[in-house]
Design a protein around this motif. Structure first.
Motif, PDB file in Angstrom:
ATOM      1  N   ARG A   1       0.808  -1.269  -0.109  1.00 20.23           N
ATOM      2  CA  ARG A   1       0.168   0.109  -0.079  1.00 20.23           C
ATOM      3  C   ARG A   1       0.755   1.149  -0.039  1.00 20.23           C
ATOM      4  NH1 ARG A   1      -3.291  -2.882   4.842  1.00 20.23           N
ATOM      5  NH2 ARG A   1      -4.242  -4.411   3.580  1.00 20.23           N
ATOM      6  N   ILE A   2       1.990   1.200   0.980  1.00 22.69           N
ATOM      7  CA  ILE A   2       2.652   2.308   1.005  1.00 22.69           C
ATOM      8  C   ILE A   2       3.509   2.546  -0.516  1.00 22.69           C
ATOM      9  CG2 ILE A   2       4.851   3.196   1.908  1.00 22.69           C
ATOM     10  CD1 ILE A   2       3.932   2.307   4.296  1.00 22.69           C
ATOM     11  N   ASN A   3       3.991   1.511  -1.055  1.00 26.24           N
ATOM     12  CA  ASN A   3       4.640   1.494  -2.316  1.00 26.24           C
ATOM     13  C   ASN A   3       3.825   2.192  -3.493  1.00 26.24           C
ATOM     14  OD1 ASN A   3       7.024   0.609  -1.232  1.00 26.24           O
ATOM     15  ND2 ASN A   3       6.601  -1.607  -2.270  1.00 26.24           N
ATOM     16  N   LEU A   4       2.700   1.766  -3.633  1.00 25.34           N
ATOM     17  CA  LEU A   4       1.684   2.380  -4.684  1.00 25.34           C
ATOM     18  C   LEU A   4       1.691   3.861  -4.395  1.00 25.34           C
ATOM     19  CD1 LEU A   4      -0.058   1.279  -7.097  1.00 25.34           C
ATOM     20  CD2 LEU A   4      -2.062   1.766  -5.180  1.00 25.34           C
ATOM     21  N   HIS A   5       1.441   4.379  -3.160  1.00 20.74           N
ATOM     22  CA  HIS A   5       1.118   5.801  -2.934  1.00 20.74           C
ATOM     23  C   HIS A   5       2.468   6.510  -3.216  1.00 20.74           C
ATOM     24  CE1 HIS A   5      -3.092   5.783  -1.485  1.00 20.74           C
ATOM     25  NE2 HIS A   5      -2.616   4.568  -0.811  1.00 20.74           N
ATOM     26  N   SER A   6       3.744   5.906  -2.777  1.00 22.37           N
ATOM     27  CA  SER A   6       4.586   6.826  -2.800  1.00 22.37           C
ATOM     28  C   SER A   6       5.200   6.731  -4.115  1.00 22.37           C
ATOM     29  CB  SER A   6       6.066   6.198  -1.969  1.00 22.37           C
ATOM     30  OG  SER A   6       6.062   4.690  -2.353  1.00 22.37           O
ATOM     31  N   LEU A   7       4.902   5.679  -4.995  1.00 27.18           N
ATOM     32  CA  LEU A   7       5.544   5.820  -6.602  1.00 27.18           C
ATOM     33  C   LEU A   7       4.661   6.661  -7.438  1.00 27.18           C
ATOM     34  CD1 LEU A   7       6.163   1.805  -6.919  1.00 27.18           C
ATOM     35  CD2 LEU A   7       7.860   3.808  -6.843  1.00 27.18           C
ATOM     36  N   TYR A   8       3.409   6.876  -6.980  1.00 26.40           N
ATOM     37  CA  TYR A   8       2.467   7.421  -7.989  1.00 26.40           C
ATOM     38  C   TYR A   8       1.528   8.644  -7.435  1.00 26.40           C
ATOM     39  CZ  TYR A   8       3.966   3.154 -10.169  1.00 26.40           C
ATOM     40  OH  TYR A   8       4.750   2.026 -10.580  1.00 26.40           O
ATOM     41  N   SER A   9       1.898   8.955  -6.410  1.00 25.77           N
ATOM     42  CA  SER A   9       1.023  10.340  -5.803  1.00 25.77           C
ATOM     43  C   SER A   9       1.405  11.494  -6.682  1.00 25.77           C
ATOM     44  CB  SER A   9       1.149  10.516  -4.377  1.00 25.77           C
ATOM     45  OG  SER A   9       0.751   9.239  -3.635  1.00 25.77           O
ATOM     46  N   VAL A  10       0.578  12.166  -6.939  1.00 28.42           N
ATOM     47  CA  VAL A  10       0.586  13.399  -7.523  1.00 28.42           C
ATOM     48  C   VAL A  10       1.182  14.531  -6.585  1.00 28.42           C
ATOM     49  CG1 VAL A  10      -0.582  15.397  -9.139  1.00 28.42           C
ATOM     50  CG2 VAL A  10      -1.011  13.019  -9.554  1.00 28.42           C
ATOM     51  N   ASN A  11       0.682  14.349  -5.659  1.00 31.74           N
ATOM     52  CA  ASN A  11       1.104  15.490  -4.294  1.00 31.74           C
ATOM     53  C   ASN A  11       2.322  15.036  -4.032  1.00 31.74           C
ATOM     54  OD1 ASN A  11       1.832  16.886  -2.177  1.00 31.74           O
ATOM     55  ND2 ASN A  11      -0.406  17.104  -1.340  1.00 31.74           N
ATOM     56  N   LYS A  12       3.697  15.799  -4.265  1.00 32.37           N
ATOM     57  CA  LYS A  12       4.791  15.363  -4.025  1.00 32.37           C
ATOM     58  C   LYS A  12       5.409  15.610  -2.779  1.00 32.37           C
ATOM     59  CE  LYS A  12       5.430  13.495  -8.045  1.00 32.37           C
ATOM     60  NZ  LYS A  12       5.149  11.988  -8.392  1.00 32.37           N
ATOM     61  N   GLN A  13       4.637  16.203  -1.826  1.00 32.79           N
ATOM     62  CA  GLN A  13       5.022  16.394  -0.452  1.00 32.79           C
ATOM     63  C   GLN A  13       5.220  15.240   0.301  1.00 32.79           C
ATOM     64  OE1 GLN A  13       2.325  18.840   1.737  1.00 32.79           O
ATOM     65  NE2 GLN A  13       3.983  18.966   3.552  1.00 32.79           N
ATOM     66  N   GLY A  14       4.193  14.227  -0.189  1.00 31.82           N
ATOM     67  CA  GLY A  14       3.889  13.143   0.409  1.00 31.82           C
ATOM     68  C   GLY A  14       3.196  12.893   1.830  1.00 31.82           C
ATOM     69  N   TRP A  15       2.380  11.823   2.093  1.00 31.56           N
ATOM     70  CA  TRP A  15       1.472  11.717   3.016  1.00 31.56           C
ATOM     71  C   TRP A  15       2.051  12.096   4.572  1.00 31.56           C
ATOM     72  CZ3 TRP A  15      -3.561  11.625   4.256  1.00 31.56           C
ATOM     73  CH2 TRP A  15      -4.103  11.006   5.199  1.00 31.56           C
ATOM     74  N   PHE A  16       3.022  11.199   4.602  1.00 31.88           N
ATOM     75  CA  PHE A  16       3.696  11.048   6.178  1.00 31.88           C
ATOM     76  C   PHE A  16       4.233  12.688   6.388  1.00 31.88           C
ATOM     77  CE2 PHE A  16       3.688   6.693   5.251  1.00 31.88           C
ATOM     78  CZ  PHE A  16       2.758   6.422   6.330  1.00 31.88           C
TER      79      PHE A  16
END
Length: 394
Positions: free
Chosen positions: A151-166
């Motif tokens: 789950r983390i990999n999918l979001h870290s690889l392809y999120s448009v928001n480059k700030q990042g969730w964490f």
């Protein structure tokens, strides 16, 4: 006739330092099938098969049964899967090392006691029996770690928001020097691992989880020697701290899993100091909706989650729940979406979900992979509907 890049069963067995009988047995048990079978029945294997065999042999060494291994491995050579698999295997090896160190100490302590007292401490022996049975829980820990990683990999690889969730979550915490912080359901500690360089030196952070395996991962990720962190194993329905102990309590995608959400809210309110803050993340009804639509268009029997967690505690109803216990409750949206250009990480994510998808996908795995590949050729867009509630003690 042998094809270029393929190894006969005998060559393959010699490469792996196992017997030909072992290779044939794995084939018969549908654990490792050959990549190519001639009309005459000759079996041939590839380097990708060798990588899968490495995974099988390591899991077997760690004590898993062949039935376990069949469930835990996927016949896929893509580097996303292989890298994720190696990382999880490394975690398992570290877990096993820690387990055996505990067993070693228990045996030494029991032996010393027998020598000194000429008697056996039966409670100590029971602890030893418990320790040697720890491998029974390793399969669940493997699956938990594998699912979180996917789950983390999918979001870290392809999120448009480059700030990042964490980093975004950390920003909303408003951490200050001298604070006492509690995180309930800390998972593998990624929130703090990604933001360690921003933390003040004079701070006390307690990470808690109901899973001992997750706490071990958190210790490794954060660093055992970091004086700012403490680790506690407990259920957040009964937080083992005195009233008004913390300035900040954090719950990342946790409340909707809790059996009694009001009880957890009461406990959080109890341990917060006056003016303290509760920051809890969740998601709304639109979150990742395209993923469910994708799998159901492949097979309408698939349900990725039998329970819609956002209906228990989500963007739409979270404020109403929290306002019964806290004042000044605000929602903050994390503006983002995913654009997936390749199938493998999306397939891995789908298989990590809590649902019945494995029942219908694994038996048609190659077909499903091709299906997802076509959907991602021009970029597969996925809605993200997530954020945090920030609540305060009046």
């Amino acid at each position: 006739m042998k094809k270029p890049g393929y190894y006969s069963s005998g060559e393959f067995a010699r490469m792996a330092h196992v017997t030909l009988r072992t290779i044939r047995y794995y084939d018969k048990q549908n654990i490792l099938k050959p990549s190519y079978v001639t009309e005459a029945g000759a079996r041939f294997y590839t380097d990708e098969d060798f990588a899968r065999l490495q995974q099988i042999l390591l899991l077997k060494y760690l004590g898993f049964t062949l039935d376990d291994i069949r469930e835990m491995t996927i016949d896929d050579a893509d580097y996303h899967f292989m890298l994720n698999s190696l990382n999880i295997q490394l975690k398992l090896v570290r877990d096993k090392i820690e387990q055996m160190q505990l067993v070693e100490k228990a045996i030494q302590d029991t032996s010393e006691l027998i020598q000194k007292e000429h008697t056996i401490d039966w409670s100590q022996m029971l602890n030893l029996i418990h320790l040697t049975g720890m491998e029974k829980s390793m399969k669940n820990q493997y699956q938990d770690a594998s699912n979180i990683s996917a789950r983390i990999n999918l979001h870290s690889l392809y999120s448009v928001n480059k700030q990042g969730w964490f980093p975004w979550i950390y920003e909303k915490l408003c951490v200050r020097d001298g604070m006492k912080v509690l995180e309930i359901g800390c998972g593998d500690g990624t929130l703090w691992k990604e933001n360690k360089d921003k933390l003040p030196e004079n701070i006390e952070i307690t990470l808690s989880d109901t899973s001992e395996g997750m706490l071990r991962d958190a210790r490794r990720n954060v660093g055992i020697g970091d004086h700012r962190f403490r680790f506690r194993h407990f259920d957040c329905h009964r937080i083992p701290y005195e009233d008004q102990s913390f300035d900040l309590v954090v719950a990342g995608h946790v409340l909707f899993y809790c059996e009694d959400i009001p009880q957890v809210c009461r406990e959080v309110k109890r341990v917060l100091k006056p003016g303290g803050r509760f920051v809890c993340s969740t998601y709304g009804s639109e979150h990742m909706k395209e993923v469910s639509e994708l799998v159901q268009s492949f097979d309408d029997r698939i349900v990725l989650s039998a329970e819609k967690l956002y209906e228990r505690f989500g963007r739409e109803n979270g404020a109403e729940i929290l306002e019964q216990y806290f004042s000044d409750v605000h929602w903050r949206t994390y503006e983002d979406e995913l654009i997936i250009p390749e199938p493998e990480p999306l397939v891995s994510y789908i298989l990590s979900c809590h649902g019945n998808q494995s029942q219908y996908i694994l038996e048609r795995y190659k077909e499903f992979q091709i299906y997802v590949q076509k959907k991602t050729e021009k970029g597969f867009r996925i809605t993200k509907d997530a954020g945090v509630f920030v609540a305060e003690i009046g």
